[in-house]
Design an enzyme around this catalytic site. Structure first.
Site, short mmCIF file in Angstrom:
data_model
loop_
_atom_site.label_atom_id
_atom_site.label_comp_id
_atom_site.label_asym_id
_atom_site.label_seq_id
_atom_site.Cartn_x
_atom_site.Cartn_y
_atom_site.Cartn_z
CG ASP A 151 0.50 28.04 -41.49
OD1 ASP A 151 1.65 28.46 -41.55
OD2 ASP A 151 -0.07 27.45 -42.42
CG HIS A 155 -1.71 19.16 -42.25
ND1 HIS A 155 -1.30 18.13 -43.07
CD2 HIS A 155 -0.90 20.22 -42.52
CE1 HIS A 155 -0.29 18.55 -43.80
NE2 HIS A 155 -0.03 19.80 -43.51
N1 ACO Z 1 -11.76 24.63 -38.65
C1 ACO Z 1 -12.98 24.05 -38.59
N2 ACO Z 1 -13.33 22.92 -39.24
C2 ACO Z 1 -12.39 22.35 -40.00
C3 ACO Z 1 -11.08 22.89 -40.12
C4 ACO Z 1 -10.80 24.07 -39.41
N3 ACO Z 1 -9.59 24.63 -39.48
N4 ACO Z 1 -10.36 22.11 -40.94
C5 ACO Z 1 -11.16 21.12 -41.34
N5 ACO Z 1 -12.39 21.26 -40.76
C6 ACO Z 1 -13.54 20.35 -40.89
C7 ACO Z 1 -14.23 20.52 -42.24
O1 ACO Z 1 -15.26 21.46 -42.18
C8 ACO Z 1 -14.74 19.10 -42.49
O2 ACO Z 1 -15.89 18.93 -41.67
P1 ACO Z 1 -17.11 17.98 -42.18
O3 ACO Z 1 -16.56 16.60 -42.15
O4 ACO Z 1 -18.19 18.25 -41.18
O5 ACO Z 1 -17.46 18.46 -43.55
C9 ACO Z 1 -13.63 18.21 -41.90
O6 ACO Z 1 -13.03 19.00 -40.88
C10 ACO Z 1 -12.58 17.78 -42.92
O7 ACO Z 1 -12.06 18.97 -43.53
P2 ACO Z 1 -11.61 19.09 -45.02
O8 ACO Z 1 -11.68 20.52 -45.44
O9 ACO Z 1 -12.34 18.07 -45.85
O10 ACO Z 1 -10.08 18.63 -44.89
P3 ACO Z 1 -8.94 18.84 -45.97
O11 ACO Z 1 -7.93 17.78 -45.73
O12 ACO Z 1 -9.52 18.95 -47.34
O13 ACO Z 1 -8.36 20.28 -45.60
C11 ACO Z 1 -7.09 22.00 -44.59
C12 ACO Z 1 -7.18 20.49 -44.89
C13 ACO Z 1 -7.26 22.78 -45.90
C14 ACO Z 1 -5.72 22.29 -44.01
C15 ACO Z 1 -8.20 22.37 -43.59
O14 ACO Z 1 -8.03 21.68 -42.38
C16 ACO Z 1 -8.27 23.89 -43.33
O15 ACO Z 1 -8.94 24.60 -44.09
N6 ACO Z 1 -7.57 24.39 -42.25
C17 ACO Z 1 -7.53 25.81 -41.99
C18 ACO Z 1 -6.50 26.49 -42.88
C19 ACO Z 1 -5.08 26.15 -42.45
O16 ACO Z 1 -4.72 26.22 -41.29
N7 ACO Z 1 -4.26 25.79 -43.46
C20 ACO Z 1 -2.84 25.52 -43.25
C21 ACO Z 1 -2.56 24.06 -43.48
S1 ACO Z 1 -0.90 23.69 -43.08
C22 ACO Z 1 0.00 24.29 -44.39
O17 ACO Z 1 -0.46 24.42 -45.50
C23 ACO Z 1 1.31 24.67 -44.09
#
Ligand code: ACO
Length: 429
Positions: free
Chosen positions: A364, A307
């Site tokens: 979620d 998140h």
């Molecule tokens: N699985 C694996 N790796 C992940 C995940 C995940 N679910 N989420 C983040 N990471 C990793 C990224 O690859 C990144 O790694 P790096 O530093 O090696 O490049 C690091 O963690 C940071 O991730 P970002 O994508 O930069 O974080 P951001 O804050 O931009 O994204 C998000 C947040 C979109 C929620 C992300 O965690 C994600 O894609 N999660 C999966 C989708 C999801 O569950 N969304 C629902 C969110 S809650 C809502 O909207 C109600």
């Protein structure tokens, strides 16, 4: 985190003081609105990682401590003691309602649950297998054409739009579910409990009437409360930015529904359930799937994890997991997937990759499982999120309109294209 007491910026040897705006709790803000005028510089912040676009008194999140409060009330207390419509009133009007005010809202919403025949024709015009989020977004926008008295910015018009949106969104979603199954639409009764009525119109068989199980009603009511607001998330920011052009509330919320549909936002509940099914079908163990996620080679993410704001357990996720446990025990369905999800969570939470990046289950991760056990087909999961988020979108739209600081949302950019070149006629290219 250290509180900033003074901020200065040195640009080309000139020092400028930047005002600090105080929050009642949480991060204070550095005022940079005059920076462009004073220095010729814009600030660069893709994804708004560090940018507050407005002041808001609706919802407070402390992502490190896993705290979520609506209008100051902890989500855990609301989840246990409130109802969805009471929480909606709280979010929109700022205070818990008296008994009379709550009853008035409940009655008004329930009386407006029927939808115009034109909206039914609209819903019927789409392919039966159309994704309901696309149709929902269109239907909410279309509502504006039927209720011209609710399009303005006066308190009365906004109050009417609030009631219509809460009432009709529930019926539209229930109808989309019936349509997908090829079932005739059932008229709302214009009385009774909101969640009961939503389930009755969505699930009643063609002949006979569904008796809504109180445990399921309570579980759904609680899920709606948990989704009701989450400050400046992607869809709410969309609602605010569309509304900042003074587009009507239906147009703004229709756009918010589009934003919510993405798998990185509300679409993650459907994506998480698909992921559990794919793991089962692939024959991979949970450990093998986690290894693939960490490897990033196939671009797989652990859906329902991570998140932007929470760097600890999402307090909503914790509540959903508790309810899922209770409901699945009672219904005895989908336990195998629930066990797999719990195992995935356990492995991820003890793995360096997830620990280092502070990735925890979000709201979620378990909701899809729960909705599925309640009988909702997977494409309905994100519409259910939208139903829950409706009070938050309304509250933010109304707060935005009443905020004297609101200006049309219009970010700047860092232009990186060609500077200037002369047009080349077609025969010379
Ligand atoms: N699985 C694996 N790796 C992940 C995940 C995940 N679910 N989420 C983040 N990471 C990793 C990224 O690859 C990144 O790694 P790096 O530093 O090696 O490049 C690091 O963690 C940071 O991730 P970002 O994508 O930069 O974080 P951001 O804050 O931009 O994204 C998000 C947040 C979109 C929620 C992300 O965690 C994600 O894609 N999660 C999966 C989708 C999801 O569950 N969304 C629902 C969110 S809650 C809502 O909207 C109600």
């Amino acid at each position: 985190m250290a509180q900033v007491v003074d901020a200065r910026l040195i640009v080309d040897g000139t020092t400028r003081e930047l005002p600090i705006e105080r929050a009642t709790i949480g991060n204070d803000g550095l005022g940079i609105s005059t920076l462009l005028r004073d220095t010729g510089l814009v600030t660069m912040d893709p994804g708004f990682m560090n940018t507050a676009a407005c002041e808001s008194a609706i919802t407070y999140i402390d992502g490190d401590a896993g705290i979520l409060r609506y209008r100051g009330y902890p989500i855990e207390q609301l989840a246990e003691q409130s109802t969805f419509l009471e929480t909606a009133y709280l979010l929109i009007h700022g205070e818990l309602p008296s008994e009379d005010l709550l009853t008035a809202l409940e009655n008004r919403v329930e009386r407006h649950m029927h939808v115009h025949d034109g909206i039914k024709a609209f819903l019927n015009a789409f392919p039966r297998d159309a994704h309901p989020m696309a149709v929902l977004s269109g239907a909410i926008s279309a509502l504006s054409t039927f209720y011209p008295d609710s399009l303005g910015t006066s308190e009365d018009e906004l109050e009417l739009a609030t009631v219509l949106l809460l009432a009709k969104t529930a019926t539209v979603i229930a109808y989309l579910q019936r349509r997908a199954k090829g079932e005739d639409l059932i008229e709302p009764r214009r009385e009774g409990n909101y969640v009961d009525e939503f389930m009755r119109i969505g699930f009643s068989p063609a002949s006979g009437e569904l008796h809504v199980d109180p445990t399921l009603r309570k579980a759904l009511d609680l899920l709606l409360i948990l989704h009701a607001d989450h400050e400046q998330n992607c869809s709410t920011s969309t609602v605010r930015i569309v509304g900042s052009s003074q587009a009507n509330i239906y147009a703004a919320i229709s756009a918010g529904i589009g934003a919510l549909s993405g798998p990185l936002h509300g679409g993650a509940n459907e994506a998480a359930l698909k992921m559990f099914d794919q793991i089962k079908e692939s024959g991979d163990t949970v450990e093998q799937f986690v290894a693939k996620v960490k490897d990033k080679a196939e671009g797989a993410r652990l859906m329902g994890f991570g998140h932007r704001v929470y760097k600890s357990y999402d307090p909503r996720g914790a509540q959903v997991k508790k309810v899922a446990d209770k409901v699945l025990q009672q219904l005895g369905g989908n336990n195998e997937t629930f066990e797999m999800a719990k195992q995935l969570e356990e492995i991820a939470l003890s793995d360096e990759y997830f620990i280092e990046r502070k990735l925890y289950p979000n709201v979620d991760f378990y909701t899809g499982l729960l909705y599925s056990a309640m009988g909702f087909p997977a494409p309905m999961f994100t519409p259910l999120f939208a139903l829950g988020r409706m009070p938050g979108w309304i509250a933010h739209y109304r707060e935005m309109l009443n905020d004297p600081r609101t200006k049309i949302g219009r970010p700047r950019q860092l232009y990186t294209g060609q500077t200037e070149r002369a047009y080349v006629p077609l025969d010379q290219r």
